[in-house]
Design a protein around this motif. Structure first.
Motif, PDB file in Angstrom:
ATOM      1  N   SER A 185       0.762  -1.173  -0.050  1.00  0.00           N
ATOM      2  CA  SER A 185       0.124  -0.625  -0.351  1.00  0.00           C
ATOM      3  C   SER A 185       0.917   1.103   0.378  1.00  0.00           C
ATOM      4  O   SER A 185       0.121   2.235  -0.672  1.00  0.00           O
ATOM      5  N   LEU A 186       1.725   1.199   0.423  1.00  0.00           N
ATOM      6  CA  LEU A 186       2.654   2.383   0.777  1.00  0.00           C
ATOM      7  C   LEU A 186       3.506   2.476  -0.783  1.00  0.00           C
ATOM      8  O   LEU A 186       3.513   4.049  -1.208  1.00  0.00           O
ATOM      9  N   ARG A 187       3.976   1.942  -1.486  1.00  0.00           N
ATOM     10  CA  ARG A 187       4.156   1.370  -3.187  1.00  0.00           C
ATOM     11  C   ARG A 187       3.268   2.258  -3.724  1.00  0.00           C
ATOM     12  O   ARG A 187       4.286   2.918  -4.580  1.00  0.00           O
ATOM     13  N   LYS A 188       2.352   1.561  -3.547  1.00  0.00           N
ATOM     14  CA  LYS A 188       1.337   2.467  -4.464  1.00  0.00           C
ATOM     15  C   LYS A 188       1.121   3.613  -4.254  1.00  0.00           C
ATOM     16  O   LYS A 188       0.881   4.357  -5.100  1.00  0.00           O
ATOM     17  N   PHE A 189       0.753   3.872  -3.241  1.00  0.00           N
ATOM     18  CA  PHE A 189       0.555   5.253  -2.961  1.00  0.00           C
ATOM     19  C   PHE A 189       1.845   6.419  -3.111  1.00  0.00           C
ATOM     20  O   PHE A 189       1.729   7.429  -4.175  1.00  0.00           O
ATOM     21  N   LEU A 190       2.875   6.299  -2.821  1.00  0.00           N
ATOM     22  CA  LEU A 190       4.358   6.657  -3.156  1.00  0.00           C
ATOM     23  C   LEU A 190       4.539   6.645  -5.175  1.00  0.00           C
ATOM     24  O   LEU A 190       4.909   7.473  -5.562  1.00  0.00           O
ATOM     25  N   GLY A 191       3.987   6.065  -5.130  1.00  0.00           N
ATOM     26  CA  GLY A 191       4.492   5.798  -6.615  1.00  0.00           C
ATOM     27  C   GLY A 191       3.175   6.184  -8.074  1.00  0.00           C
ATOM     28  O   GLY A 191       3.580   6.425  -8.540  1.00  0.00           O
ATOM     29  N   GLU A 205      -7.381   4.968  -1.955  1.00  0.00           N
ATOM     30  CA  GLU A 205      -8.249   4.189  -1.168  1.00  0.00           C
ATOM     31  C   GLU A 205      -8.359   3.520   0.170  1.00  0.00           C
ATOM     32  O   GLU A 205      -7.330   2.960   0.419  1.00  0.00           O
ATOM     33  N   VAL A 206      -9.803   3.601   0.453  1.00  0.00           N
ATOM     34  CA  VAL A 206      -9.176   3.059   2.607  1.00  0.00           C
ATOM     35  C   VAL A 206     -10.573   2.206   1.574  1.00  0.00           C
ATOM     36  O   VAL A 206     -11.619   2.315   1.772  1.00  0.00           O
ATOM     37  N   PRO A 207     -10.907   0.959   2.441  1.00  0.00           N
ATOM     38  CA  PRO A 207     -11.897   0.466   2.033  1.00  0.00           C
ATOM     39  C   PRO A 207     -13.078   0.888   3.060  1.00  0.00           C
ATOM     40  O   PRO A 207     -12.832   1.784   4.306  1.00  0.00           O
ATOM     41  N   LEU A 208     -14.567   1.174   2.705  1.00  0.00           N
ATOM     42  CA  LEU A 208     -15.295   1.808   3.876  1.00  0.00           C
ATOM     43  C   LEU A 208     -16.238   0.088   5.151  1.00  0.00           C
ATOM     44  O   LEU A 208     -15.932  -0.541   4.652  1.00  0.00           O
ATOM     45  N   LEU A 209     -15.570   0.081   6.223  1.00  0.00           N
ATOM     46  CA  LEU A 209     -15.741  -0.657   6.987  1.00  0.00           C
ATOM     47  C   LEU A 209     -17.251  -0.555   7.554  1.00  0.00           C
ATOM     48  O   LEU A 209     -17.552   0.151   8.034  1.00  0.00           O
ATOM     49  N   HIS A 210     -17.871  -1.911   7.344  1.00  0.00           N
ATOM     50  CA  HIS A 210     -19.669  -1.714   8.360  1.00  0.00           C
ATOM     51  C   HIS A 210     -19.321  -2.630   9.038  1.00  0.00           C
ATOM     52  O   HIS A 210     -18.816  -4.473   9.433  1.00  0.00           O
ATOM     53  N   TYR A 211     -19.496  -1.610  11.069  1.00  0.00           N
ATOM     54  CA  TYR A 211     -19.584  -2.944  12.264  1.00  0.00           C
ATOM     55  C   TYR A 211     -21.450  -2.802  12.334  1.00  0.00           C
ATOM     56  O   TYR A 211     -21.910  -1.352  11.756  1.00  0.00           O
ATOM     57  N   PRO A 212     -21.372  -4.063  13.183  1.00  0.00           N
ATOM     58  CA  PRO A 212     -23.037  -3.788  13.486  1.00  0.00           C
ATOM     59  C   PRO A 212     -23.292  -2.353  15.227  1.00  0.00           C
ATOM     60  O   PRO A 212     -22.264  -1.979  15.163  1.00  0.00           O
ATOM     61  N   GLU A 213     -24.425  -1.946  14.487  1.00  0.00           N
ATOM     62  CA  GLU A 213     -24.104  -0.106  15.508  1.00  0.00           C
ATOM     63  C   GLU A 213     -23.546  -0.456  16.653  1.00  0.00           C
ATOM     64  O   GLU A 213     -23.841   0.243  17.173  1.00  0.00           O
ATOM     65  N   ASN A 214     -24.250  -1.555  18.074  1.00  0.00           N
ATOM     66  CA  ASN A 214     -23.896  -1.778  18.341  1.00  0.00           C
ATOM     67  C   ASN A 214     -22.483  -1.637  19.359  1.00  0.00           C
ATOM     68  O   ASN A 214     -22.608  -2.330  20.314  1.00  0.00           O
ATOM     69  N   ILE A 215     -21.715  -2.551  18.400  1.00  0.00           N
ATOM     70  CA  ILE A 215     -20.316  -2.979  19.003  1.00  0.00           C
ATOM     71  C   ILE A 215     -19.732  -1.716  19.516  1.00  0.00           C
ATOM     72  O   ILE A 215     -19.119  -0.765  19.255  1.00  0.00           O
ATOM     73  N   SER A 216     -18.989  -2.541  20.612  1.00  0.00           N
ATOM     74  CA  SER A 216     -18.234  -1.692  21.068  1.00  0.00           C
ATOM     75  C   SER A 216     -17.030  -1.387  20.827  1.00  0.00           C
ATOM     76  O   SER A 216     -15.858  -2.358  19.672  1.00  0.00           O
ATOM     77  N   THR A 217     -15.798  -0.511  20.898  1.00  0.00           N
ATOM     78  CA  THR A 217     -15.202   0.035  19.895  1.00  0.00           C
ATOM     79  C   THR A 217     -13.956  -0.377  20.389  1.00  0.00           C
ATOM     80  O   THR A 217     -12.815  -0.228  20.089  1.00  0.00           O
ATOM     81  N   ASP A 218     -13.932  -0.689  21.430  1.00  0.00           N
ATOM     82  CA  ASP A 218     -13.031  -1.944  22.289  1.00  0.00           C
ATOM     83  C   ASP A 218     -12.410  -2.687  22.124  1.00  0.00           C
ATOM     84  O   ASP A 218     -11.559  -3.557  21.724  1.00  0.00           O
ATOM     85  N   TYR A 226      -5.178   0.508   9.213  1.00  0.00           N
ATOM     86  CA  TYR A 226      -4.766  -1.120   8.807  1.00  0.00           C
ATOM     87  C   TYR A 226      -5.726  -1.899   7.636  1.00  0.00           C
ATOM     88  O   TYR A 226      -4.831  -2.814   6.941  1.00  0.00           O
ATOM     89  N   ALA A 227      -6.933  -1.485   7.418  1.00  0.00           N
ATOM     90  CA  ALA A 227      -7.643  -2.165   6.780  1.00  0.00           C
ATOM     91  C   ALA A 227      -6.612  -1.011   4.996  1.00  0.00           C
ATOM     92  O   ALA A 227      -6.598  -1.480   4.589  1.00  0.00           O
ATOM     93  N   TRP A 228      -6.085   0.116   4.827  1.00  0.00           N
ATOM     94  CA  TRP A 228      -5.634   0.338   3.923  1.00  0.00           C
ATOM     95  C   TRP A 228      -4.331  -0.421   3.575  1.00  0.00           C
ATOM     96  O   TRP A 228      -3.609  -1.167   2.429  1.00  0.00           O
ATOM     97  N   HIS A 229      -3.186  -0.818   4.870  1.00  0.00           N
ATOM     98  CA  HIS A 229      -2.602  -1.461   4.129  1.00  0.00           C
ATOM     99  C   HIS A 229      -2.744  -2.613   3.563  1.00  0.00           C
ATOM    100  O   HIS A 229      -1.931  -3.603   3.108  1.00  0.00           O
ATOM    101  N   ILE A 230      -3.636  -3.935   4.532  1.00  0.00           N
ATOM    102  CA  ILE A 230      -4.129  -4.709   4.023  1.00  0.00           C
ATOM    103  C   ILE A 230      -4.345  -4.838   2.562  1.00  0.00           C
ATOM    104  O   ILE A 230      -3.970  -5.303   1.341  1.00  0.00           O
ATOM    105  N   GLY A 231      -5.112  -3.720   1.749  1.00  0.00           N
ATOM    106  CA  GLY A 231      -6.118  -3.502   1.012  1.00  0.00           C
ATOM    107  C   GLY A 231      -4.389  -3.211  -0.309  1.00  0.00           C
ATOM    108  O   GLY A 231      -5.261  -3.508  -1.412  1.00  0.00           O
ATOM    109  N   GLY A 232      -3.451  -3.237   0.034  1.00  0.00           N
ATOM    110  CA  GLY A 232      -2.329  -2.905  -0.845  1.00  0.00           C
ATOM    111  C   GLY A 232      -1.950  -4.067  -1.662  1.00  0.00           C
ATOM    112  O   GLY A 232      -1.702  -4.915  -2.755  1.00  0.00           O
ATOM    113  N   GLY A 233      -2.276  -5.403  -0.469  1.00  0.00           N
ATOM    114  CA  GLY A 233      -2.955  -6.905  -1.738  1.00  0.00           C
ATOM    115  C   GLY A 233      -3.242  -7.051  -2.340  1.00  0.00           C
ATOM    116  O   GLY A 233      -3.178  -7.784  -3.267  1.00  0.00           O
ATOM    117  N   PHE A 234      -4.403  -6.136  -2.550  1.00  0.00           N
ATOM    118  CA  PHE A 234      -5.663  -6.214  -3.132  1.00  0.00           C
ATOM    119  C   PHE A 234      -5.083  -5.647  -4.694  1.00  0.00           C
ATOM    120  O   PHE A 234      -4.336  -4.865  -4.898  1.00  0.00           O
TER     121      PHE A 234
END
Length: 343
Positions: A185-191, A205-218, A226-234
Protein backbone atom coordinates in the motif's frame (compact mmCIF):
# COMPACT_ATOMS: atom_id res chain seq x y z
CA UNK A 1 36.25 25.20 -30.09
CA UNK A 2 37.33 22.52 -27.67
CA UNK A 3 35.25 20.23 -25.50
CA UNK A 4 33.03 22.85 -23.89
CA UNK A 5 30.46 21.55 -21.45
CA UNK A 6 26.77 21.94 -22.17
CA UNK A 7 25.06 24.75 -20.28
CA UNK A 8 22.43 23.85 -17.65
CA UNK A 9 19.73 25.21 -19.97
CA UNK A 10 20.80 23.06 -22.90
CA UNK A 11 21.15 20.01 -20.66
CA UNK A 12 17.63 20.57 -19.36
CA UNK A 13 16.37 21.01 -22.92
CA UNK A 14 17.99 17.74 -23.93
CA UNK A 15 16.36 15.92 -20.99
CA UNK A 16 13.03 17.45 -21.94
CA UNK A 17 13.32 16.17 -25.52
CA UNK A 18 14.16 12.69 -24.27
CA UNK A 19 11.38 12.75 -21.68
CA UNK A 20 8.80 13.86 -24.25
CA UNK A 21 9.40 10.67 -26.19
CA UNK A 22 7.86 8.67 -23.33
CA UNK A 23 4.43 10.10 -24.18
CA UNK A 24 2.13 9.96 -27.17
CA UNK A 25 1.06 13.19 -28.87
CA UNK A 26 -2.36 12.88 -27.24
CA UNK A 27 -0.79 12.46 -23.80
CA UNK A 28 1.49 15.45 -24.35
CA UNK A 29 -1.49 17.54 -25.44
CA UNK A 30 -3.36 16.53 -22.27
CA UNK A 31 -0.38 17.40 -20.09
CA UNK A 32 -0.01 20.73 -21.89
CA UNK A 33 -3.68 21.50 -21.21
CA UNK A 34 -3.25 20.57 -17.54
CA UNK A 35 -0.14 22.72 -17.25
CA UNK A 36 -1.83 25.69 -18.94
CA UNK A 37 -4.80 25.44 -16.56
CA UNK A 38 -2.67 25.22 -13.41
CA UNK A 39 -0.27 27.94 -14.56
CA UNK A 40 -3.22 30.25 -15.22
CA UNK A 41 -4.26 29.83 -11.59
CA UNK A 42 -0.77 30.50 -10.27
CA UNK A 43 -0.34 34.28 -10.67
CA UNK A 44 2.96 33.73 -12.46
CA UNK A 45 1.91 35.26 -15.77
CA UNK A 46 1.38 31.67 -16.94
CA UNK A 47 5.14 31.02 -16.78
CA UNK A 48 4.95 28.26 -14.15
CA UNK A 49 2.77 26.36 -11.68
CA UNK A 50 3.10 27.86 -8.24
CA UNK A 51 3.68 25.78 -5.14
CA UNK A 52 0.20 26.39 -3.58
CA UNK A 53 -1.60 25.51 -6.83
CA UNK A 54 0.53 22.40 -7.37
CA UNK A 55 -0.05 21.14 -3.82
CA UNK A 56 -3.77 21.89 -3.94
CA UNK A 57 -4.24 20.07 -7.25
CA UNK A 58 -2.34 16.89 -6.35
CA UNK A 59 -3.58 16.95 -2.77
CA UNK A 60 -0.45 15.60 -1.11
CA UNK A 61 -0.26 17.10 2.37
CA UNK A 62 2.52 17.84 4.82
CA UNK A 63 6.29 17.47 4.31
CA UNK A 64 5.80 14.84 1.60
CA UNK A 65 3.93 17.33 -0.58
CA UNK A 66 6.61 19.97 -0.06
CA UNK A 67 9.34 17.50 -1.00
CA UNK A 68 7.42 16.40 -4.11
CA UNK A 69 7.22 20.03 -5.25
CA UNK A 70 10.97 20.45 -4.70
CA UNK A 71 11.82 17.42 -6.81
CA UNK A 72 9.44 18.23 -9.65
CA UNK A 73 10.72 21.82 -9.87
CA UNK A 74 14.34 20.69 -9.59
CA UNK A 75 15.22 21.12 -13.29
CA UNK A 76 14.45 24.84 -13.32
CA UNK A 77 15.53 25.53 -9.75
CA UNK A 78 11.97 26.09 -8.62
CA UNK A 79 12.35 29.85 -8.13
CA UNK A 80 9.19 30.66 -10.08
CA UNK A 81 7.49 27.30 -9.71
CA UNK A 82 7.16 24.27 -11.96
CA UNK A 83 7.66 24.76 -15.69
CA UNK A 84 6.16 22.56 -18.41
CA UNK A 85 9.62 21.05 -18.93
CA UNK A 86 9.83 20.24 -15.20
CA UNK A 87 6.48 18.49 -15.31
CA UNK A 88 7.29 16.37 -18.37
CA UNK A 89 10.76 15.35 -17.13
CA UNK A 90 9.43 14.39 -13.70
CA UNK A 91 6.42 12.46 -15.00
CA UNK A 92 8.59 10.62 -17.55
CA UNK A 93 11.08 9.58 -14.88
CA UNK A 94 8.54 8.87 -12.16
CA UNK A 95 5.78 7.34 -14.26
CA UNK A 96 7.50 5.93 -17.33
CA UNK A 97 11.06 5.27 -16.18
CA UNK A 98 12.75 1.97 -15.42
CA UNK A 99 12.05 0.29 -12.11
CA UNK A 100 15.40 1.56 -10.82
CA UNK A 101 14.62 5.13 -11.89
CA UNK A 102 11.19 5.05 -10.28
CA UNK A 103 12.51 3.53 -7.05
CA UNK A 104 15.25 6.16 -6.87
CA UNK A 105 12.73 8.96 -7.41
CA UNK A 106 10.43 7.61 -4.69
CA UNK A 107 13.40 7.13 -2.38
CA UNK A 108 14.31 10.80 -2.87
CA UNK A 109 10.71 11.86 -2.20
CA UNK A 110 10.85 10.16 1.19
CA UNK A 111 14.02 12.07 2.07
CA UNK A 112 11.80 14.96 3.13
CA UNK A 113 14.70 17.00 4.56
CA UNK A 114 16.57 16.73 1.28
CA UNK A 115 19.89 16.00 2.99
CA UNK A 116 20.54 12.76 1.08
CA UNK A 117 20.08 10.61 4.20
CA UNK A 118 16.86 8.67 4.79
CA UNK A 119 16.32 8.24 8.52
CA UNK A 120 13.52 7.11 10.79
CA UNK A 121 12.45 10.73 11.34
CA UNK A 122 12.04 11.12 7.55
CA UNK A 123 9.77 8.07 7.48
CA UNK A 124 7.78 9.40 10.43
CA UNK A 125 7.16 12.57 8.41
CA UNK A 126 6.21 10.51 5.35
CA UNK A 127 3.67 8.44 7.30
CA UNK A 128 2.25 11.57 8.96
CA UNK A 129 1.76 13.07 5.48
CA UNK A 130 0.09 9.87 4.28
CA UNK A 131 -2.30 9.97 7.21
CA UNK A 132 -3.13 13.62 6.57
CA UNK A 133 -3.58 13.00 2.84
CA UNK A 134 -5.50 9.71 2.87
CA UNK A 135 -7.40 9.74 6.16
CA UNK A 136 -8.07 13.40 7.01
CA UNK A 137 -11.37 13.35 5.10
CA UNK A 138 -12.06 9.68 5.80
CA UNK A 139 -13.37 9.77 9.35
CA UNK A 140 -15.80 7.25 10.77
CA UNK A 141 -16.08 3.88 12.47
CA UNK A 142 -12.78 2.08 12.57
CA UNK A 143 -10.62 5.13 13.21
CA UNK A 144 -8.19 3.68 15.70
CA UNK A 145 -4.95 5.04 17.07
CA UNK A 146 -2.97 6.01 14.01
CA UNK A 147 0.14 6.43 16.17
CA UNK A 148 -0.01 2.74 17.07
CA UNK A 149 -0.79 1.75 13.50
CA UNK A 150 2.01 3.73 11.91
CA UNK A 151 4.40 2.59 14.63
CA UNK A 152 3.79 -0.93 13.28
CA UNK A 153 4.60 0.27 9.74
CA UNK A 154 7.83 1.83 10.98
CA UNK A 155 8.74 -1.28 12.96
CA UNK A 156 9.01 -3.26 9.72
CA UNK A 157 11.65 -0.87 8.35
CA UNK A 158 15.36 -1.75 8.42
CA UNK A 159 18.13 0.85 8.64
CA UNK A 160 21.50 -0.65 7.68
CA UNK A 161 23.38 2.27 6.13
CA UNK A 162 26.14 4.20 7.87
CA UNK A 163 25.83 7.85 6.85
CA UNK A 164 28.59 10.38 7.34
CA UNK A 165 27.80 12.97 9.99
CA UNK A 166 24.72 11.11 11.21
CA UNK A 167 24.77 9.17 14.48
CA UNK A 168 21.83 6.92 13.68
CA UNK A 169 21.67 4.31 10.96
CA UNK A 170 20.05 5.35 7.69
CA UNK A 171 17.90 3.44 5.21
CA UNK A 172 19.66 2.33 2.05
CA UNK A 173 17.86 2.07 -1.27
CA UNK A 174 17.88 -1.71 -0.85
CA UNK A 175 16.36 -1.35 2.64
CA UNK A 176 13.72 0.95 1.17
CA UNK A 177 12.81 -1.48 -1.60
CA UNK A 178 12.42 -4.30 0.92
CA UNK A 179 10.22 -2.09 3.09
CA UNK A 180 7.98 -1.29 0.13
CA UNK A 181 7.71 -5.02 -0.67
CA UNK A 182 6.37 -5.66 2.83
CA UNK A 183 4.03 -2.67 2.56
CA UNK A 184 2.56 -2.67 -0.97
CA UNK A 185 0.00 0.00 0.00
CA UNK A 186 2.92 2.32 0.76
CA UNK A 187 4.56 1.58 -2.60
CA UNK A 188 1.29 2.16 -4.45
CA UNK A 189 0.72 5.48 -2.69
CA UNK A 190 4.26 6.78 -3.22
CA UNK A 191 4.24 5.59 -6.83
CA UNK A 192 1.11 7.53 -7.84
CA UNK A 193 1.52 10.99 -6.35
CA UNK A 194 1.57 12.65 -9.79
CA UNK A 195 -1.48 10.85 -11.14
CA UNK A 196 -4.55 13.07 -11.68
CA UNK A 197 -6.38 13.16 -8.34
CA UNK A 198 -9.74 12.36 -9.94
CA UNK A 199 -8.50 9.11 -11.48
CA UNK A 200 -8.85 6.87 -8.42
CA UNK A 201 -5.16 6.79 -7.60
CA UNK A 202 -3.87 3.40 -6.35
CA UNK A 203 -2.73 3.66 -2.75
CA UNK A 204 -5.21 6.42 -1.93
CA UNK A 205 -8.24 4.17 -1.41
CA UNK A 206 -9.45 3.06 2.00
CA UNK A 207 -12.03 0.25 2.32
CA UNK A 208 -15.34 1.29 3.84
CA UNK A 209 -15.72 -0.77 7.03
CA UNK A 210 -19.22 -1.87 8.07
CA UNK A 211 -19.76 -2.87 11.73
CA UNK A 212 -22.88 -3.67 13.76
CA UNK A 213 -24.22 -0.46 15.30
CA UNK A 214 -23.98 -1.75 18.87
CA UNK A 215 -20.36 -2.98 18.75
CA UNK A 216 -18.00 -1.56 21.36
CA UNK A 217 -14.98 0.26 19.95
CA UNK A 218 -12.85 -1.67 22.47
CA UNK A 219 -13.50 -4.82 20.44
CA UNK A 220 -12.37 -3.37 17.13
CA UNK A 221 -9.16 -4.91 15.85
CA UNK A 222 -9.33 -3.38 12.40
CA UNK A 223 -9.04 0.37 11.96
CA UNK A 224 -8.93 2.17 8.63
CA UNK A 225 -5.16 2.46 8.65
CA UNK A 226 -4.81 -1.30 9.00
CA UNK A 227 -7.45 -1.80 6.28
CA UNK A 228 -5.42 0.52 4.00
CA UNK A 229 -2.35 -1.62 4.69
CA UNK A 230 -4.14 -4.92 3.95
CA UNK A 231 -5.80 -3.42 0.88
CA UNK A 232 -2.37 -2.93 -0.65
CA UNK A 233 -2.38 -6.64 -1.41
CA UNK A 234 -5.48 -6.34 -3.60
CA UNK A 235 -6.07 -4.99 -7.07
CA UNK A 236 -7.51 -1.49 -7.20
CA UNK A 237 -11.15 -2.47 -7.84
CA UNK A 238 -11.19 -4.81 -4.81
CA UNK A 239 -10.69 -2.06 -2.22
CA UNK A 240 -14.26 -0.90 -1.66
CA UNK A 241 -16.50 -2.21 1.14
CA UNK A 242 -15.81 -4.72 3.91
CA UNK A 243 -18.51 -6.19 6.18
CA UNK A 244 -17.86 -7.72 9.59
CA UNK A 245 -19.09 -11.33 9.37
CA UNK A 246 -17.80 -12.90 12.56
CA UNK A 247 -16.24 -11.85 15.84
CA UNK A 248 -15.66 -14.33 18.65
CA UNK A 249 -16.70 -11.80 21.30
CA UNK A 250 -20.00 -11.16 19.53
CA UNK A 251 -20.88 -14.58 18.13
CA UNK A 252 -19.16 -17.02 20.50
CA UNK A 253 -16.47 -19.55 19.68
CA UNK A 254 -18.49 -22.36 18.18
CA UNK A 255 -16.73 -23.66 15.08
CA UNK A 256 -20.04 -24.37 13.37
CA UNK A 257 -21.18 -20.80 14.08
CA UNK A 258 -17.90 -19.54 12.67
CA UNK A 259 -18.31 -21.50 9.43
CA UNK A 260 -21.95 -20.49 9.15
CA UNK A 261 -21.06 -16.81 9.44
CA UNK A 262 -18.13 -16.77 7.02
CA UNK A 263 -19.47 -19.11 4.35
CA UNK A 264 -21.13 -16.76 1.93
CA UNK A 265 -21.21 -18.00 -1.66
CA UNK A 266 -18.09 -17.01 -3.55
CA UNK A 267 -17.12 -14.30 -1.07
CA UNK A 268 -13.50 -13.40 -0.42
CA UNK A 269 -12.66 -12.89 3.24
CA UNK A 270 -10.09 -11.32 5.54
CA UNK A 271 -9.31 -13.13 8.80
CA UNK A 272 -7.77 -11.16 11.68
CA UNK A 273 -6.48 -12.75 14.88
CA UNK A 274 -5.29 -11.19 18.12
CA UNK A 275 -3.30 -13.62 20.27
CA UNK A 276 -2.70 -13.66 24.01
CA UNK A 277 0.58 -11.74 23.59
CA UNK A 278 -1.20 -8.84 21.89
CA UNK A 279 0.11 -9.52 18.38
CA UNK A 280 -2.37 -8.98 15.55
CA UNK A 281 -2.10 -10.84 12.24
CA UNK A 282 -4.17 -12.77 9.73
CA UNK A 283 -4.73 -13.61 6.10
CA UNK A 284 -6.75 -12.93 2.99
CA UNK A 285 -8.63 -15.87 1.45
CA UNK A 286 -9.64 -15.44 -2.16
CA UNK A 287 -11.94 -18.48 -2.11
CA UNK A 288 -14.82 -19.44 0.23
CA UNK A 289 -14.10 -21.32 3.45
CA UNK A 290 -15.32 -24.89 3.01
CA UNK A 291 -14.52 -28.29 4.47
CA UNK A 292 -11.92 -30.00 2.30
CA UNK A 293 -9.79 -33.05 2.93
CA UNK A 294 -6.70 -31.19 1.74
CA UNK A 295 -5.34 -27.70 1.08
CA UNK A 296 -6.98 -25.59 -1.63
CA UNK A 297 -7.03 -21.94 -2.75
CA UNK A 298 -5.10 -19.89 -5.31
CA UNK A 299 -2.11 -17.56 -5.52
CA UNK A 300 -4.16 -14.46 -4.71
CA UNK A 301 -4.19 -15.60 -1.08
CA UNK A 302 -1.70 -13.93 1.27
CA UNK A 303 -0.78 -13.58 4.94
CA UNK A 304 -0.24 -10.32 6.79
CA UNK A 305 0.92 -8.87 10.10
CA UNK A 306 -0.62 -5.75 11.66
CA UNK A 307 1.04 -5.38 15.07
CA UNK A 308 3.70 -4.97 16.43
CA UNK A 309 5.08 -5.05 12.88
CA UNK A 310 3.08 -4.55 9.69
CA UNK A 311 3.85 -6.55 6.59
CA UNK A 312 2.30 -8.62 3.80
CA UNK A 313 3.61 -12.02 2.71
CA UNK A 314 2.56 -13.41 -0.65
CA UNK A 315 2.76 -17.13 -1.52
CA UNK A 316 6.03 -18.20 -3.11
CA UNK A 317 4.53 -20.99 -5.21
CA UNK A 318 6.77 -23.57 -3.51
CA UNK A 319 3.62 -25.55 -2.62
CA UNK A 320 -0.16 -25.30 -2.70
CA UNK A 321 -0.70 -25.02 1.07
CA UNK A 322 -2.90 -21.95 0.80
CA UNK A 323 -6.30 -22.53 2.49
CA UNK A 324 -7.53 -25.26 4.79
CA UNK A 325 -10.47 -25.54 7.18
CA UNK A 326 -9.10 -26.98 10.41
CA UNK A 327 -11.55 -29.19 12.32
CA UNK A 328 -10.08 -28.27 15.72
CA UNK A 329 -11.97 -25.69 17.87
CA UNK A 330 -10.62 -22.18 18.42
CA UNK A 331 -8.57 -21.42 21.51
CA UNK A 332 -10.70 -19.47 23.96
CA UNK A 333 -7.94 -16.92 24.55
CA UNK A 334 -7.97 -15.63 20.97
CA UNK A 335 -10.12 -12.96 19.34
CA UNK A 336 -11.23 -13.58 15.78
CA UNK A 337 -12.50 -11.18 13.18
CA UNK A 338 -13.81 -12.06 9.76
CA UNK A 339 -14.44 -9.46 7.11
CA UNK A 340 -16.27 -10.05 3.89
CA UNK A 341 -14.80 -8.01 1.04
CA UNK A 342 -17.48 -6.53 -1.20
CA UNK A 343 -16.51 -5.44 -4.70
Amino acid sequence: MGNSQASPASASSSRFVMASRAFSKQELDSLRALYTSLAAQSQTSRRAISRPVFLEYYGVRGPLGERLFQLVSKESGGSDGITFEDLIISKATYGRGTRDEVDEFIYQICDVTGDGVLTRSDLESVLASIHETVFAENKGVGDGSNDRTFEALLNSAVFSKDAEGVSEKAMSLSDFRNWCTLLPSLRKFLGNLLMPPDSGRPGFEVPLLHYPENISTDLLLLNKEYAWHIGGGFSQHEVQEWNLLYHSSLHGQSFNTFLGKVTNGDAQTVLIVKDTEGSVYGGYASQPWERHSDFYGDMKTFLFKLYPQASIFRPTGANKNLQWVCLAPFETSSLFYFFHCMY
